[in-house]
Every structure is written in structure tokens, then in C-alpha cells.
Design an enzyme around this catalytic site. Structure first.
Site, PDB file in Angstrom:
ATOM      1  N   LYS A 191      -9.203  25.322  24.969  1.00 42.82           N
ATOM      2  CA  LYS A 191      -8.132  25.255  25.975  1.00 42.82           C
ATOM      3  C   LYS A 191      -6.886  25.993  25.493  1.00 42.82           C
ATOM      4  O   LYS A 191      -6.225  26.680  26.277  1.00 42.82           O
ATOM      5  CB  LYS A 191      -7.807  23.786  26.281  1.00 42.82           C
ATOM      6  CG  LYS A 191      -8.941  23.064  27.007  1.00 42.82           C
ATOM      7  CD  LYS A 191      -8.719  21.561  27.002  1.00 42.82           C
ATOM      8  CE  LYS A 191      -9.777  20.822  27.788  1.00 42.82           C
ATOM      9  NZ  LYS A 191      -9.753  19.378  27.570  1.00 42.82           N
ATOM     10  N   GLY A 213      -7.418  19.100  32.962  1.00 44.29           N
ATOM     11  CA  GLY A 213      -8.000  18.327  34.079  1.00 44.29           C
ATOM     12  C   GLY A 213      -7.231  18.547  35.374  1.00 44.29           C
ATOM     13  O   GLY A 213      -7.190  19.658  35.903  1.00 44.29           O
ATOM     14  N   LYS A 245     -14.190  25.421  30.013  1.00 48.20           N
ATOM     15  CA  LYS A 245     -13.248  26.041  29.062  1.00 48.20           C
ATOM     16  C   LYS A 245     -13.972  26.756  27.937  1.00 48.20           C
ATOM     17  O   LYS A 245     -13.497  27.795  27.450  1.00 48.20           O
ATOM     18  CB  LYS A 245     -12.229  25.027  28.526  1.00 48.20           C
ATOM     19  CG  LYS A 245     -12.686  23.872  27.681  1.00 48.20           C
ATOM     20  CD  LYS A 245     -13.573  22.874  28.215  1.00 48.20           C
ATOM     21  CE  LYS A 245     -13.503  21.879  29.239  1.00 48.20           C
ATOM     22  NZ  LYS A 245     -13.383  20.506  28.817  1.00 48.20           N
TER      23      LYS A 245
HETATM   24  P1  NAP Z   1     -21.868  16.367  33.156  1.00 51.06           P
HETATM   25  O1  NAP Z   1     -21.409  15.060  33.700  1.00 51.06           O
HETATM   26  O2  NAP Z   1     -22.679  16.381  31.911  1.00 51.06           O
HETATM   27  O3  NAP Z   1     -22.676  17.125  34.318  1.00 51.06           O
HETATM   28  C1  NAP Z   1     -23.349  18.312  34.107  1.00 51.06           C
HETATM   29  C2  NAP Z   1     -24.168  18.628  35.345  1.00 51.06           C
HETATM   30  O4  NAP Z   1     -24.786  19.886  35.191  1.00 51.06           O
HETATM   31  C3  NAP Z   1     -25.294  17.630  35.630  1.00 51.06           C
HETATM   32  O5  NAP Z   1     -25.404  17.415  37.020  1.00 51.06           O
HETATM   33  C4  NAP Z   1     -26.551  18.331  35.091  1.00 51.06           C
HETATM   34  O6  NAP Z   1     -27.719  17.984  35.816  1.00 51.06           O
HETATM   35  C5  NAP Z   1     -26.198  19.778  35.357  1.00 51.06           C
HETATM   36  N1  NAP Z   1     -26.799  20.691  34.386  1.00 51.06           N
HETATM   37  C6  NAP Z   1     -26.473  20.850  33.080  1.00 51.06           C
HETATM   38  N2  NAP Z   1     -27.224  21.809  32.505  1.00 51.06           N
HETATM   39  C7  NAP Z   1     -28.032  22.276  33.471  1.00 51.06           C
HETATM   40  C8  NAP Z   1     -29.048  23.291  33.522  1.00 51.06           C
HETATM   41  N3  NAP Z   1     -29.367  24.001  32.423  1.00 51.06           N
HETATM   42  N4  NAP Z   1     -29.675  23.506  34.696  1.00 51.06           N
HETATM   43  C9  NAP Z   1     -29.353  22.785  35.800  1.00 51.06           C
HETATM   44  N5  NAP Z   1     -28.402  21.831  35.822  1.00 51.06           N
HETATM   45  C10 NAP Z   1     -27.751  21.572  34.671  1.00 51.06           C
HETATM   46  O7  NAP Z   1     -20.621  17.335  32.873  1.00 51.06           O
HETATM   47  P2  NAP Z   1     -19.131  17.198  33.427  1.00 51.06           P
HETATM   48  O8  NAP Z   1     -18.401  16.187  32.615  1.00 51.06           O
HETATM   49  O9  NAP Z   1     -19.156  17.058  34.899  1.00 51.06           O
HETATM   50  O10 NAP Z   1     -18.530  18.621  32.986  1.00 51.06           O
HETATM   51  C11 NAP Z   1     -18.878  19.792  33.666  1.00 51.06           C
HETATM   52  C12 NAP Z   1     -17.965  20.929  33.203  1.00 51.06           C
HETATM   53  O11 NAP Z   1     -16.599  20.591  33.493  1.00 51.06           O
HETATM   54  C13 NAP Z   1     -17.981  21.215  31.710  1.00 51.06           C
HETATM   55  O12 NAP Z   1     -17.775  22.585  31.502  1.00 51.06           O
HETATM   56  C14 NAP Z   1     -16.785  20.443  31.179  1.00 51.06           C
HETATM   57  O13 NAP Z   1     -16.262  20.980  29.987  1.00 51.06           O
HETATM   58  C15 NAP Z   1     -15.820  20.637  32.309  1.00 51.06           C
HETATM   59  N6  NAP Z   1     -14.786  19.611  32.442  1.00 51.06           N
HETATM   60  C16 NAP Z   1     -15.119  18.300  32.424  1.00 51.06           C
HETATM   61  C17 NAP Z   1     -14.131  17.344  32.607  1.00 51.06           C
HETATM   62  C18 NAP Z   1     -14.445  15.871  32.620  1.00 51.06           C
HETATM   63  O14 NAP Z   1     -13.506  15.079  32.719  1.00 51.06           O
HETATM   64  N7  NAP Z   1     -15.692  15.471  32.514  1.00 51.06           N
HETATM   65  C19 NAP Z   1     -12.805  17.750  32.803  1.00 51.06           C
HETATM   66  C20 NAP Z   1     -12.489  19.128  32.811  1.00 51.06           C
HETATM   67  C21 NAP Z   1     -13.494  20.050  32.631  1.00 51.06           C
HETATM   68  P3  NAP Z   1     -28.292  16.477  35.849  1.00 51.06           P
HETATM   69  O15 NAP Z   1     -27.288  15.686  36.619  1.00 51.06           O
HETATM   70  O16 NAP Z   1     -29.592  16.555  36.530  1.00 51.06           O
HETATM   71  O17 NAP Z   1     -28.367  16.049  34.413  1.00 51.06           O
HETATM   72  N1  HSE Z   2     -13.762  16.400  27.355  1.00 46.44           N
HETATM   73  C1  HSE Z   2     -12.551  16.870  27.942  1.00 46.44           C
HETATM   74  C2  HSE Z   2     -11.428  15.928  27.600  1.00 46.44           C
HETATM   75  C3  HSE Z   2     -12.709  16.957  29.434  1.00 46.44           C
HETATM   76  O1  HSE Z   2     -11.699  14.812  27.145  1.00 46.44           O
HETATM   77  O2  HSE Z   2     -10.274  16.302  27.774  1.00 46.44           O
HETATM   78  C4  HSE Z   2     -11.513  17.599  30.098  1.00 46.44           C
HETATM   79  O3  HSE Z   2     -11.436  18.954  29.785  1.00 46.44           O
END
Ligand code: NAP
Ligand code: HSE
Length: 427
Positions: A205, A134, A105
Site C-alpha cells: 500500500k 479500505g 494492492k
Molecule cells: P476472499 O474473501 O478470500 O475472496 C476471494 C474470492 O476470490 C473468493 O470468492 C474465491 O472463490 C475467489 N478466488 C480466489 N482465487 C480464485 C481463482 N484462482 N479462481 C477463481 N476464483 C478465485 O478475499 P477478499 O478478502 O474478498 O479480498 C479480495 C481482494 O481485495 C484481495 O486482493 C484483497 O487484498 C483485497 N482487499 C481486501 C480487503 C478486506 O477487507 N478483505 C480490503 C481491501 C482490499 P471461492 O469463494 O469459491 O473460494
Molecule cells: N488485509 C488488509 C487489512 C485488508 O487488514 O488492512 C485491507 O486492505
């Protein structure tokens, strides 16, 4: 059966969720699209890291070029987070004619128009359902199912982390820090949770929702916003006593030719459907001029709920690959000449710690009066040391007027601190 190759950029909470759903629901997915889906390469920072799903090590790489330059890969799924690096990889992938799915986002709210234009020029899809709410299909609902409507209101709880924290503080009496730690452990929070708790994530968002629902491009940094860091257990108790729940609310409402919008912690009456949305659940209320009110509810964060939305986008693209059909979720900056009004008027809850001396209450209410802030109710609690908690609920007023009154009150000798100021929603 034709096989579509996918490249993942990132394998954290969401990336691993996408992988697991694809493994678990393979038969259903393949029979639905009549094509095979195969994850061919995964970009991560650290190949040696322990992963919570079983993945052949050979899929991992730390070189983005292995993914975005692979001629067999047709869809790039960006789940890294961050703006500059992720944006650079996406633009390079688009130039290589790859379709894009992202949950980012921050990137879509700040560079979405530029990336969308690039995608159109290169004849590829850009989809971002998981970027808001989500697992809730709010982008598709607005861009497809409700596309015959003029939207009058989009209002909701669109951050799982802060809603989880507020619920745990309210129902379990948990401290803020403890609840935040739990939200991080469960994978709800951003890499830097400041973005969640200061309301930035919600502003990203809301900027996306405003563009999709109203056709207005707004910088997320121009949305009036406040996070939840100043909310105390005492505020939560006052809310309970007065028949409200405190929620971090994002809203955009059309009033005639103007649009009001804000991200603010708010007192919601218990009868408001958003008041009963708890933990990592999100809900978005949409009011369209044809459909009336619509409420979408579901998990707003977490591995498989978010992965579900990402896969929905992947499947839509897979279905149209090799055809001329375009199904993308459009970002549409139509600039319909709306007046952008910011947060508009509201009733407010004001909690302050006042000196326990004669005449204090009178001087404070007079200060409100000088700025034409009219008061609906006042609560004074028993003495705590040499200060007393004072709570005011105002009638509807402009925030600037209220802030001027509070500035004067805070400079006086009568008040030691303005503890919190929250919107009060009518219904
Ligand atoms: P996360 O758990 O921190 O995972 C990030 C991943 O990206 C990890 O595998 C990391 O590698 C890799 N990464 C980050 N920077 C990198 C770089 N410079 N080069 C190569 N690999 C890199 O994040 P997440 O929670 O899955 O969120 C991912 C995206 O989805 C974000 O934009 C977030 O805002 C969005 N999102 C998240 C959620 C949620 O519930 N978490 C919900 C909706 C949207 P390593 O594993 O090796 O560290
Ligand atoms: N950090 C975000 C949240 C992930 O807590 O809603 C989903 O976009």
C-alpha cells in the site's frame, strides 16, 4: 435506461460486500448515474460453497473466460487477490477492451505500471481506490482533490488486521493469536495473514501511495519494513507507562530533495492523532504544500467499507462510459530525481532481557556510546528469574548505527535477548 453489465472475479469478503451494496442502494445508485448496473457473471473457485448473501446460482462460474470474454460485460471487477492469476485475467480483460476495477494492492504495487500502460493503450480505465485504506478515499483525494499540491508527507495506519490485533492486545489483554483469529473471522485479513502481520501488505500500500503522491516508482520489496509479530504484551505495557501507543505506521516524507520511507511498528505519543485510531480503522495523514495537514479516517478493511470504495470506482467509470472523458487514477512514474533514503533517522525504543549482574548496565551503555547512539532514558524493571527487562529510549540515530550497537550487545554475555526495537515518533 442504459444498462451496464459487470463481471466479478471473486465473491469473498469484498465481492459479496459489493453485491450487497448494489442490491441495498440500487435506487440511489441508478438515479445518481442515470444508468442501470447489473452483475452478469461471477467467477469463484467453488460454486457449491455456502455464501452469506443470496445470489442466483446461475451467475456463478468457475471458468474465467465466461466473464472476461463476455461481449456484453463492460467492467471487470477483480476481487480474487493474488498476483499472477489475477494479473493474467486483468490483462486478458483489458485486451478485450473492458474497464478494470480492483482492490488488489499486491498486484497494483508490483505490476500496476505495466497494467496501467496496457489500459491506456486499449483506451480503458484502471481504478484501484480500495487497494489502500479500505473505505477511505485516499487515492482519489491524492489524484484529484489534492492534485494542485506538492505532497511533503503521507503517513498512516493502513492495515486493519494489525491495528485490530494491537488494539485487542492493548485494551482487552488478548493474546496475539486469538486477536488474529478474530480479525480473520471478521474478513479483515489477507488469505495468507503473514502478509498482514509481517508488514508486506502495508509495504504494497505504501508503494502505491508513494507513486500516487510523489510520482516515484518504488518496489514494495525495497521499502524497509517490519511487522508486529515480535511485539509482546510487555512492550505494550511499557508504551502505556511511557505515554505512548504502539501502531504499525507507514510513512513517506520528503526532506529537501530526498524521500524517506518505512513500514515499522512505532511508539506514538498519545497526542498524535494516529494514536487513537483503533481496531480495523485506518487513518492517513497527508501534508501538502498548499492544503497543509489533512487527516482521512475510516474503516480500512471489511466487506462493505471496502465494497463502498470499489463501487465508487465502478460508478465513476459508468458515468464516463460512452464518452471520451478519462477519469482514471493515474500511476505516474515521473522520477523527479529524488534521493531515495530509506528509513532515515529516528529515536528508538529498545527492549532487552539482560543478565542481573554488576556492571551490565555500564557495559551496555558504553556499547551504545561506541556507535554514537545517544540515550534519552533507561528503565530497569525488577528481576524475572535470572534476567531483568531493560528498556532504552534513544535520541535520533540512524538505524544501521543502532543495529551495529545491538549486534555487539547481543554477542556479549550480558544480554540474553534483544526483545524488540521500535521507532519512537516525536509528535
Ligand atoms: P476472499 O474473501 O478470500 O475472496 C476471494 C474470492 O476470490 C473468493 O470468492 C474465491 O472463490 C475467489 N478466488 C480466489 N482465487 C480464485 C481463482 N484462482 N479462481 C477463481 N476464483 C478465485 O478475499 P477478499 O478478502 O474478498 O479480498 C479480495 C481482494 O481485495 C484481495 O486482493 C484483497 O487484498 C483485497 N482487499 C481486501 C480487503 C478486506 O477487507 N478483505 C480490503 C481491501 C482490499 P471461492 O469463494 O469459491 O473460494
Ligand atoms: N488485509 C488488509 C487489512 C485488508 O487488514 O488492512 C485491507 O486492505
Amino acid at each position: 435506461m442504459e444498462s451496464i453489465k459487470i463481471g466479478l472475479l471473486g465473491f469473498g469478503t469484498v465481492g459479496s460486500g459489493v453485491y450487497s451494496i448494489l442490491e441495498d442502494n440500487k435506487d440511489k445508485i441508478e438515479s445518481h448515474i442515470q444508468k442501470k448496473l447489473e452483475i452478469k457473471k461471477i467467477l469463484v473457485r467453488d460454486i457449491g460453497k455456502q455464501r452469506n448473501v443470496d445470489v442466483p446460482k446461475a451467475l456463478f462460474t468457475t471458468d474465467a473466460a465466461d466473464v472476461i470474454n463476455d461481449p456484453e460485460i463492460g467492467i471487470i471487477v477483480e476481487l480474487m487477490g493474488g498476483i499472477e492469476t489475477a494479473g493474467g485475467y486483468i490483462k486478458a480483460a483489458i485486451a478485450n477492451k473492458k474497464h478494470i476495477v480492483t482492490a488488489n494492492k499486491a498486484l497494483i504495487a508490483t505490476q500496476g505500471d505495466e497494467i496501467y500502460k496496457l489500459a491506456c493503450e486499449n483506451g480503458v480505465e484502471l481504478r484501484y481506490e480500495a487497494s489502500v485504506g479500505g473505505g477511505i478515499p485516499i487515492i482519489n483525494t491524492l489524484t484529484q482533490s489534492l492534485s494542485a499540491n506538492n505532497v511533503d508527507e503521507v503517513c498512516g495506519i493502513i492495515n486493519g488486521t494489525t491495528n485490530f490485533i494491537l488494539t485487542q492486545m492493548d485494551e482487552q489483554g488478548m493474546e496475539f493469536e486469538e486477536a488474529l483469529k478474530l480479525a480473520q473471522d471478521r474478513g479483515f485479513a489477507e488469505a495468507d495473514p503473514t502478509s498482514d502481520i509481517e508488514g508486506e501488505d502495508v509495504a504494497f500500500k505504501l508503494a502505491i501511495l508513494i507513486e500516487v503522491a510523489f510520482g516515484i516508482k518504488l518496489s514494495p520489496y525495497d521499502i524497509p519494513r517490519e511487522g508486529i509479530t515480535k511485539i509482546s504484551k510487555r512492550d505494550i505495557e511499557f508504551a502505556r507507562e511511557l505515554g505512548y501507543k504502539i501502531k504499525l505506521v507507514a510513512a513517506a516524507r520528503r526532506k529537501g530533495n530526498s524521500l524517506e520511507y518505512h513500514v515499522q511498528p512505532s511508539f506514538l505519543p498519545l497526542a498524535n492523532p494516529l494514536a487513537s485510531v483503533n481496531n480495523e480503522f485506518n487513518a492517513v495523514l497527508v501534508r501538502g504544500n498548499a492544503v497543509g495537514e489533512l487527516l482521512l479516517y475510516g474503516k480500512g478493511a471489511g466487506s462493505t467499507p471496502t465494497g463502498s470504495a470499489v463501487l465508487g470506482d465502478i460508478l465513476e467509470i459508468s458515468k464516463i462510459m460512452g464518452t471520451d472523458y478519462k477519469a482514471g487514477a493515474p500511476l505516474r512514474n515521473e522520477n523527479k530525481g529524488f534521493q531515495l533514503e530509506g528509513e532515515g533517522v529516528s529515536a528508538y525504543y529498545v527492549h532487552m532481557s539482560a543478565k542481573d549482574k554488576p556492571g551490565v548496565l555500564g557495559r551496555i551503555t558504553s556499547a551504545f556510546g561506541r556507535y554514537e547512539v545517544s540515550l534519552r532514558s533507561v528503565i530497569q524493571r525488577s528481576r524475572a528469574e535470572d534476567t531483568v527487562p531493560l528498556v532504552f529510549i534513544t535520541h535520533e540515530t540512524e538505524r544501521a548505527r543502532l543495529d551495529s550497537a545491538l549486534k555487539e550487545i547481543e554477542l556479549s554475555n550480558d544480554v540474553s535477548k534483544i526483545e524488540s526495537v521500535l521507532r519512537v515518533e516525536k509528535k
